[in-house]
Design an enzyme around this catalytic site. Sequence first.
Site, PDB file in Angstrom:
ATOM      1  CE  LYS A  89      -3.843   2.135   0.262  1.00  0.00           C
ATOM      2  NZ  LYS A  89      -3.427   2.785  -0.934  1.00  0.00           N
ATOM      3  CD  GLN A 110       3.174   4.687   2.204  1.00  0.00           C
ATOM      4  OE1 GLN A 110       3.619   5.771   1.400  1.00  0.00           O
ATOM      5  NE2 GLN A 110       2.144   4.863   2.841  1.00  0.00           N
ATOM      6  CE  LYS A 125       4.863   7.421  -2.430  1.00  0.00           C
ATOM      7  NZ  LYS A 125       4.159   7.777  -1.280  1.00  0.00           N
ATOM      8  N   GLY A 164      -2.917   8.265  -4.440  1.00  0.00           N
ATOM      9  CA  GLY A 164      -1.944   9.250  -5.055  1.00  0.00           C
ATOM     10  C   GLY A 164      -0.699   9.614  -4.283  1.00  0.00           C
ATOM     11  CG  ASP A 165       3.447  10.897  -3.202  1.00  0.00           C
ATOM     12  OD1 ASP A 165       3.223  10.620  -2.144  1.00  0.00           O
ATOM     13  OD2 ASP A 165       4.569  11.330  -3.735  1.00  0.00           O
ATOM     14  CB  THR A 208      -1.885  13.784   3.930  1.00  0.00           C
ATOM     15  OG1 THR A 208      -2.554  12.341   3.332  1.00  0.00           O
ATOM     16  CG2 THR A 208      -0.735  13.627   4.389  1.00  0.00           C
ATOM     17  CG  ASN A 239      -4.013  16.048  -0.970  1.00  0.00           C
ATOM     18  OD1 ASN A 239      -3.825  15.301  -0.096  1.00  0.00           O
ATOM     19  ND2 ASN A 239      -5.342  16.099  -1.146  1.00  0.00           N
TER      20      ASN A 239
HETATM   21  P1  NDP Z   1       0.899  17.680  -4.697  1.00  0.00           P
HETATM   22  O1  NDP Z   1       1.376  17.377  -6.163  1.00  0.00           O
HETATM   23  O2  NDP Z   1      -0.740  17.768  -4.217  1.00  0.00           O
HETATM   24  O3  NDP Z   1       1.620  18.948  -4.343  1.00  0.00           O
HETATM   25  C1  NDP Z   1       2.975  19.130  -4.211  1.00  0.00           C
HETATM   26  C2  NDP Z   1       3.598  20.477  -3.753  1.00  0.00           C
HETATM   27  O4  NDP Z   1       4.899  20.483  -3.393  1.00  0.00           O
HETATM   28  C3  NDP Z   1       3.084  21.567  -4.870  1.00  0.00           C
HETATM   29  O5  NDP Z   1       2.861  22.653  -4.378  1.00  0.00           O
HETATM   30  C4  NDP Z   1       4.321  21.476  -5.603  1.00  0.00           C
HETATM   31  O6  NDP Z   1       4.700  22.590  -6.368  1.00  0.00           O
HETATM   32  C5  NDP Z   1       5.492  21.239  -4.589  1.00  0.00           C
HETATM   33  N1  NDP Z   1       6.590  20.449  -4.844  1.00  0.00           N
HETATM   34  C6  NDP Z   1       6.790  19.218  -5.617  1.00  0.00           C
HETATM   35  N2  NDP Z   1       7.998  18.957  -5.666  1.00  0.00           N
HETATM   36  C7  NDP Z   1       8.682  20.070  -5.588  1.00  0.00           C
HETATM   37  C8  NDP Z   1      10.086  20.184  -5.662  1.00  0.00           C
HETATM   38  N3  NDP Z   1      10.940  19.294  -6.189  1.00  0.00           N
HETATM   39  N4  NDP Z   1      10.431  21.536  -5.170  1.00  0.00           N
HETATM   40  C9  NDP Z   1       9.774  22.503  -4.780  1.00  0.00           C
HETATM   41  N5  NDP Z   1       8.400  22.316  -4.521  1.00  0.00           N
HETATM   42  C10 NDP Z   1       7.786  20.941  -4.920  1.00  0.00           C
HETATM   43  O7  NDP Z   1       1.334  16.602  -3.781  1.00  0.00           O
HETATM   44  P2  NDP Z   1       1.003  16.214  -2.144  1.00  0.00           P
HETATM   45  O8  NDP Z   1       0.525  17.329  -1.475  1.00  0.00           O
HETATM   46  O9  NDP Z   1       0.024  14.932  -2.280  1.00  0.00           O
HETATM   47  O10 NDP Z   1       2.201  15.631  -1.467  1.00  0.00           O
HETATM   48  C11 NDP Z   1       3.284  16.583  -0.850  1.00  0.00           C
HETATM   49  C12 NDP Z   1       4.135  15.646   0.010  1.00  0.00           C
HETATM   50  O11 NDP Z   1       3.452  14.859   0.960  1.00  0.00           O
HETATM   51  C13 NDP Z   1       4.901  14.720  -0.656  1.00  0.00           C
HETATM   52  O12 NDP Z   1       6.202  14.282  -0.068  1.00  0.00           O
HETATM   53  C14 NDP Z   1       4.123  13.470  -0.461  1.00  0.00           C
HETATM   54  O13 NDP Z   1       5.001  12.170  -0.771  1.00  0.00           O
HETATM   55  C15 NDP Z   1       3.793  13.749   0.953  1.00  0.00           C
HETATM   56  N6  NDP Z   1       2.587  12.725   1.347  1.00  0.00           N
HETATM   57  C16 NDP Z   1       1.545  12.980   0.500  1.00  0.00           C
HETATM   58  C17 NDP Z   1       0.434  12.255   0.825  1.00  0.00           C
HETATM   59  C18 NDP Z   1      -0.972  12.277   0.248  1.00  0.00           C
HETATM   60  O14 NDP Z   1      -2.116  11.736   0.738  1.00  0.00           O
HETATM   61  N7  NDP Z   1      -1.217  12.833  -0.952  1.00  0.00           N
HETATM   62  C19 NDP Z   1       0.369  11.148   2.178  1.00  0.00           C
HETATM   63  C20 NDP Z   1       1.502  11.444   2.932  1.00  0.00           C
HETATM   64  C21 NDP Z   1       2.682  12.092   2.389  1.00  0.00           C
HETATM   65  P3  NDP Z   1       4.697  22.601  -7.876  1.00  0.00           P
HETATM   66  O15 NDP Z   1       3.459  22.358  -7.954  1.00  0.00           O
HETATM   67  O16 NDP Z   1       5.221  23.843  -8.421  1.00  0.00           O
HETATM   68  O17 NDP Z   1       5.476  21.432  -8.512  1.00  0.00           O
HETATM   69  O1  2IT Z   2       3.203   8.765   1.157  1.00  0.00           O
HETATM   70  C1  2IT Z   2       1.761   8.373   1.543  1.00  0.00           C
HETATM   71  O2  2IT Z   2       1.551   7.886   2.484  1.00  0.00           O
HETATM   72  C2  2IT Z   2       0.941   8.552   0.382  1.00  0.00           C
HETATM   73  N1  2IT Z   2       1.130   8.974  -0.450  1.00  0.00           N
HETATM   74  C3  2IT Z   2      -0.404   7.951   0.612  1.00  0.00           C
HETATM   75  C4  2IT Z   2      -0.444   6.737   0.344  1.00  0.00           C
HETATM   76  C5  2IT Z   2      -1.848   6.001   0.276  1.00  0.00           C
HETATM   77  O3  2IT Z   2      -1.712   4.686   0.064  1.00  0.00           O
HETATM   78  O4  2IT Z   2      -2.706   6.508   0.752  1.00  0.00           O
END
Ligand code: NDP
Ligand code: 2IT
Length: 443
Positions: A89, A110, A125, A164-165, A208, A239
């Site tokens: 997952k 993870q 992942k 998603g991520d 999250t 997100n």
């Molecule tokens: P999104 O794609 O929704 O948003 C990512 C954000 O981070 C955007 O604002 C993006 O800017 C910025 N970003 C991404 N890459 C870079 C980079 N290399 N340098 C600078 N800014 C960057 O992703 P999420 O919000 O889903 O994920 C954000 C983080 O949270 C990640 O580390 C992910 O692994 C983690 N995460 C996500 C979960 C989820 O449920 N979605 C769960 C747990 C952890 P831009 O649009 O300009 O690229």
């Molecule tokens: O990093 C993370 O925990 C996620 N992107 C969410 C993974 C998931 O299966 O909901």
Amino acid sequence: MSYTKNLIADVISKTTGETEFHQAMTEVFSALAPVVDSNSRYQEAGILPKMAIPERSIVFRVPWIDDKNQVQVNTAYRVQFSSAIGPYKGGIRFHPSVNLSILKFLGFEQTFKNGLTGLPIGGGKGGADFDPKGKTDAEVMRFCQSLMTELYKYLGPDEDVPAGDIGVGAREVGYMYGQYKRITGRYESILTGKGLTYGGSLGRTEATGYGLLYLMDNILKGVSNGLDGKKASISGSGNVAIFAAEKTYQLGGIPITMSDSGGFVHDPDGIDLAAMKEIKFVQRGRISEYTKHRPNAKYTEGKGMWNVPCDIALPCATQNELHEADAKALTANGCIAVGEGANMPCTAEAVEVFQSNNVIFAPGKAANAGGVAVSGLEMTQNSMRLHWTFEEVDQKLQSIMAGIYEKMSTAAAEYNMAGNFVAGANIAGFKKVAEAMLAQGAV
Ligand code: NDP
Ligand code: 2IT
């Protein structure tokens, strides 16, 4: 050299160039030294060496046709890290930087994160070096369909369930789900974060960011009046960041900064979330546009966001976005707590600065576990073929985050490291997975 130090050196020598994976593995294995030194069962059964290698990694090409009828091709991956406590997952990431090292670090993290949730989900992942920026909906759809044309072979409700991520949200999950169903003819829970009309869970989108703030509130209640009146600096505007900002307001705090890869905004009156959602979720635009909505806010191109004084820092963008110098600036400006909404956003040196200055530090595998936890709840609802209300899901999320706080605090205290949540989260997550591996036989 000690057992763990030897092992870390050995893993690094066999995985040349995988720097992000080395960083994540070194943090976890270093934290586990007191556990494996005092418990020979883990060494005898080779638990750590096994944990350092994914059960399986799949690498494949994804050809697709762009809107100009040109053939494009990307590389995609699925790292199925551990099925010790449940089906693989973990999310799928679309970003040009994606490579095997990044996905191994994420799949490794993870595994322990999912262990901390208390739910029966293993670790995995996936992702591709596809850049969704500037692509049309039709291009994103064709890419997702081509990716799933290969990936579907490895998925199943009891085998592997992505979500998603970065770069993958409801739109991409929908396109991938549709293609899976088209190929297999099966309507089953092989993805989470689905739309609400076809099996998604209420509260998954928010989970999250909300979970991060529930955890920080739990921690801060122990030392002050929770989040009340606290100014929060939040990086990212995706997100995780947007719903972290939303819950900050709901718990009495004030988010004052947000960013994207172009730069950051500082809005001393508090971020206008309606404007931010419009720019990011509706227009898929750049954060620089925010000042059109809020003339008092300031946009700064590039980095430097962590120099803005704040009470709590919530890095919610990507790995290694907060460096040693940023940590020093935050500490000097009176920041009292840091919670990792992203996966490994703070470098090892930055974490060291926080810990040696007694800044509360909640590591990602605990702090951002709310997302995958509600994914686990989505799988449960799909199995039961029913739908919980938002309030039911949110209540469960709150109790899961409270449970994580309890588990990491207890594990840290057990090894005389009270308040060290890095040690506590790694030890508690590890024990859950390791005990399952032992019970299922040594090899
Ligand atoms: P999104 O794609 O929704 O948003 C990512 C954000 O981070 C955007 O604002 C993006 O800017 C910025 N970003 C991404 N890459 C870079 C980079 N290399 N340098 C600078 N800014 C960057 O992703 P999420 O919000 O889903 O994920 C954000 C983080 O949270 C990640 O580390 C992910 O692994 C983690 N995460 C996500 C979960 C989820 O449920 N979605 C769960 C747990 C952890 P831009 O649009 O300009 O690229
Ligand atoms: O990093 C993370 O925990 C996620 N992107 C969410 C993974 C998931 O299966 O909901």
